[in-house]
Design an enzyme around this catalytic site. Structure first.
Site, PDB file in Angstrom:
ATOM      1  N   ASN A   1      -4.874  12.959  -0.024  1.00 37.92           N
ATOM      2  CA  ASN A   1      -6.125  13.395  -0.128  1.00 37.92           C
ATOM      3  C   ASN A   1      -6.640  14.579   1.021  1.00 37.92           C
ATOM      4  O   ASN A   1      -7.082  15.596   0.485  1.00 37.92           O
ATOM      5  CB  ASN A   1      -7.154  12.180   0.417  1.00 37.92           C
TER       6      ASN A   1
ATOM      7  N   ASP B   1       0.836  -1.074   0.161  1.00 38.87           N
ATOM      8  CA  ASP B   1       0.023  -0.021   0.247  1.00 38.87           C
ATOM      9  C   ASP B   1       0.839   1.113   0.023  1.00 38.87           C
ATOM     10  O   ASP B   1       2.008   1.265   0.224  1.00 38.87           O
ATOM     11  CB  ASP B   1      -1.098   0.084   1.423  1.00 38.87           C
TER      12      ASP B   1
ATOM     13  N   ASP C   1      -6.477  10.197  -6.560  1.00 40.58           N
ATOM     14  CA  ASP C   1      -6.801   9.298  -7.551  1.00 40.58           C
ATOM     15  C   ASP C   1      -5.332   9.222  -8.624  1.00 40.58           C
ATOM     16  O   ASP C   1      -4.985   8.206  -9.116  1.00 40.58           O
ATOM     17  CB  ASP C   1      -7.944   9.622  -8.429  1.00 40.58           C
TER      18      ASP C   1
ATOM     19  N   ASP D   1      -5.969   2.301  -1.200  1.00 35.83           N
ATOM     20  CA  ASP D   1      -4.330   2.346  -1.565  1.00 35.83           C
ATOM     21  C   ASP D   1      -3.703   0.972  -1.504  1.00 35.83           C
ATOM     22  O   ASP D   1      -2.500   1.062  -1.396  1.00 35.83           O
ATOM     23  CB  ASP D   1      -3.798   3.594  -0.601  1.00 35.83           C
TER      24      ASP D   1
END
Length: 200
Positions: A114, A106, A123, A149
């Protein structure tokens, strides 16, 4: 023209709604008659609509099947597809005594992208990382977006040491990649854990 028995031909568009999805070409009638009879033209138009609708429906079905198996953002296998493929690979591994490795990865501190730059930046990070992961794998490997993620990778016929080498290569490529968002550099790192299963 000398190759055909008929000096004329019929060209029928295969239509679906307002779109043409193909063309049907007819020539060389065995009875030698020319194309052009109005009743035949009407029949061929119906055939064109039916064939076009069939082709379009097939394409729509294929798209639905693909969307059901792939993650919409990365085009990798989604969570359920990953589990299905993993079950198949484990069964094959047990049957033939081969080696199978699985890596879980991850993005480190993904939440900060974010919170600091917005979800569009998050994204961008996911898409960019997924492309780099793909570039480090073989055709027989299965990368998947496990969720959020998190990425999962199935590595058939791969030992623990070989898996570590693959993951190290991913780390190096991601850390050396010049990620930027709206002109600002982003520092992206991976954290991972991988395991190996074998019946040998």
């Amino acid at each position: 023209a000398a190759s055909y028995r008929t000096p004329s031909c019929a060209v029928v568009p295969l239509t679906a709604g307002e779109s043409a999805v193909g063309v049907l070409n007819l020539t060389g009638r065995t009875d030698g008659r020319a194309f052009g009879d109005p009743s035949e033209a009407a029949m061929l138009a119906v055939v064109g609509h039916l064939a076009g609708a069939t082709i379009r429906n097939f394409h729509l079905y294929a798209e639905i099947q693909e969307h059901a198996r792939l993650d919409g953002m990365t085009r990798m296998a989604n969570h359920n597809t990953f589990l299905d493929i993993l079950a198949q690979e484990v069964e094959r591994c047990q049957r033939y005594g081969s080696t199978l490795s699985v890596a879980m990865i991850d993005v480190d501190n993904f939440r900060l992208f974010n919170e600091t730059h917005g979800h569009a930046c998050g994204d961008y990070v996911i898409k960019s990382v997924s492309r780099i992961i793909r570039g480090c794998l073989r055709n027989v490997d299965t990368p998947a977006r496990y969720g959020g993620d998190e990425f999962a990778i199935i590595l058939p016929e791969t030992t623990l040491g070989e898996s570590a080498h693959v993951i190290d290569r991913m780390h190096e490529r991601i850390q050396s990649h010049p990620f930027r968002w709206q002109g600002d550099p982003l520092e992206i790192r991976l954290k991972n854990a991988f395991d190996e299963g074998s019946t040998s």
